[in-house]
Design an enzyme around this catalytic site. Sequence first.
Site, PDB file in Angstrom:
ATOM      1  N   TYR A 178      45.169  26.582  58.594  1.00  0.00           N
ATOM      2  CA  TYR A 178      44.815  27.644  59.546  1.00  0.00           C
ATOM      3  C   TYR A 178      44.625  28.925  58.743  1.00  0.00           C
ATOM      4  CZ  TYR A 178      45.313  31.205  63.175  1.00  0.00           C
ATOM      5  OH  TYR A 178      45.092  32.273  64.009  1.00  0.00           O
TER       6      TYR A 178
ATOM      7  N   GLU B 111      38.815  33.703  62.945  1.00  0.00           N
ATOM      8  CA  GLU B 111      39.782  32.620  62.781  1.00  0.00           C
ATOM      9  C   GLU B 111      39.095  31.310  62.429  1.00  0.00           C
ATOM     10  OE1 GLU B 111      43.280  31.698  65.782  1.00  0.00           O
ATOM     11  OE2 GLU B 111      41.500  30.560  66.374  1.00  0.00           O
TER      12      GLU B 111
END
Lengths: 375, 299
Positions: free
Chosen positions: A101, A188
Amino acid sequence: MNFEEHAAKSLILAPAGIPVPRGMLVASAAEAAKAAKEIGPCVVKAQVPTGKRGKAGGIKLAGTPAEAEQVAGKILGMTIGDYTVERLLIEEQAKIVREFYLAVLHDTGAKKPLILFSTEGGMDIEEVAAEKPDAIRRLLVDIDNVPRGRDIAALLKGLDLGAAEQQIAQIVDNLYRAFRTRDAELLEINPLALLGDGRVVALDCKFVLDDASTFRQPDLAPAGSPPAMTDLERRGAEAGLKLIQLDGNVGVLANGAGLTMTTMDVIRHFGGKPANFLEIGGEAYTKSEIALDLVLSNPGVKSLVINFCGAFARTDVMADGVVKAWHKLKPKVPVFFSIHGTGEVEAVKLVKEQLGIEPYDFMEDAVQAAVKAAQ
Amino acid sequence: MIVRKKDKVVVLGITGKQGTFWTEKMIAYGTNVVAGINPKRAGETHVGVPIFASTAEAAKAVGADVAVGFIPPPMAKDAAVSAAEAGVKLLVVLTEHIPAQDVMAMHAAAAKHGTRIVGPNTAGLVTPGECFVGIMPAFVPSVFKPGRVGVISRSGSLGTLICLNLTRAGIGQSAFIGIGGDPMLGTTTRDALEALDKDAGTDAVVIVGEIGGGMEEAAAEYARTMKKPMVAFIAGAAAPPGKKMGHAGAIVTGSTGSYAGKRKALEAAGVVVVDTPSQIATALAAGLGAAGRQRAVSQ
């Protein structure tokens, strides 16, 4: 403003030198089959500007063009969150070894950009934060600089990234630069994947553009996805006014976000339900004429509170706009005024003389009367 | 962050429509406006105020304690950074919708040069009977009157309503501190609360909060240590979650920034939280006790 995955990848990631899978955007099942023929075994991904697409059944694998066509037919037209699926991204399948992530966002507390990295990719990051907070690494960046190489190295240190570490460090640096140059509020990549062939690739991307920066990102704004709006909300947006339609029956026209919210709260306090949020504060205080039209166009409205408390916003200017609109619209529902602050003497006089209505001294009384009238 | 008559105030963007209107209002009320900034009109006078090319030049020539800007969003960062570099102690940023990364750069410059920013998206500061900086109706006698109650508000319009309610009840104000509606503020509710706690002219404090963010919760932490009575009103109890209520900062996401959480934190710290704006004056009068009431009303 939110962006769909394909737009985030093609407009932000690819130009920043961050690897993304080969993909094609399609709008029909037939096109999906055609794309799958070119790409090979693929992932069919619903393009909507909201999360949880996978859980909603909006992301499926397809081994053959026929399968892609069939899956695409099912996903197109599906409702995910507030959105109907109208487009699909057909992407090559990836052999995933590890999922990471990576994100850059605003840390409003520190008032600095914040880079987040975790080896627990692929999951909802809120869940990771709740269950394994130590699994998320953080790096605050000085806004006048870019992250230093040694800070990025520290961010990734001890995570057993092997040969991928170098690639990830470069992606962190590139993503941060894109975040800055493109005025991102959030950028993101989840998951950022290490593939079987050793490459690190962004398999998904979420990009939120800072709404206050659209003026200097002219190429991005048209590619974004405006929030789902009712027709009335869209009319408000076109007039440059923030309107939120609610399910109550007491209409609200006030200046300033704080006063407008308070008017809604007091409606609720007296047992009523607000029909809308609409504020004409700041520079928008000159737009009371169109604003009155908007609140009265809401079919649910049974009564209306006009609550002006002028600081920067001059109540005389706002009252003048209301009076002008009033003569054109001739409201059929009862309207209750409370007017104070900058320009109040002229404003109260105008409403009394032109509309024959006496404004209330306390906003609570105006609201209470409006709630009663709506019942 | 309580402005005084002696403070030398510089107005950035003085020659625009709003700059002109509000500078005249500020001067008429008693604010010590010593300079205006407009690089193209340096050397001229506007509404009786000398114009300089930059804040640094104004600071050198006439001094500059406070700067206030009537500047459109695209130029707000550069104006703020220049003011910080010129050494102003207090910078009041009125502008709404400044790009967030520009706001970060402004705060970084302020931290570097020891400047306190109030805002962005604030309506400004009022010291009733003395002076004001910003876009508040200080000059409307039904709204403000000198006294001993400090008011902290994120919102200008709601802050105006609250001061109006106090004034009607005969309760004057020592200071109005508008902190602003943006998510990244230079001065928080807690900072303002601390300043009013330390101010000898303030006997009690009214906090006008809003849903979103964690500022009221942080202020509650400090409120625990205070002896002065405090009353709060939090706007947004009826606001639906996930929608920005006008102010960029006023949004409830998950449990962060909810009305219930803020109310609970403030009440646990001994702050009286009221349901509607007009209840503030009554609650405050009760909190001040007989002697305090006498003092508040007699001003």
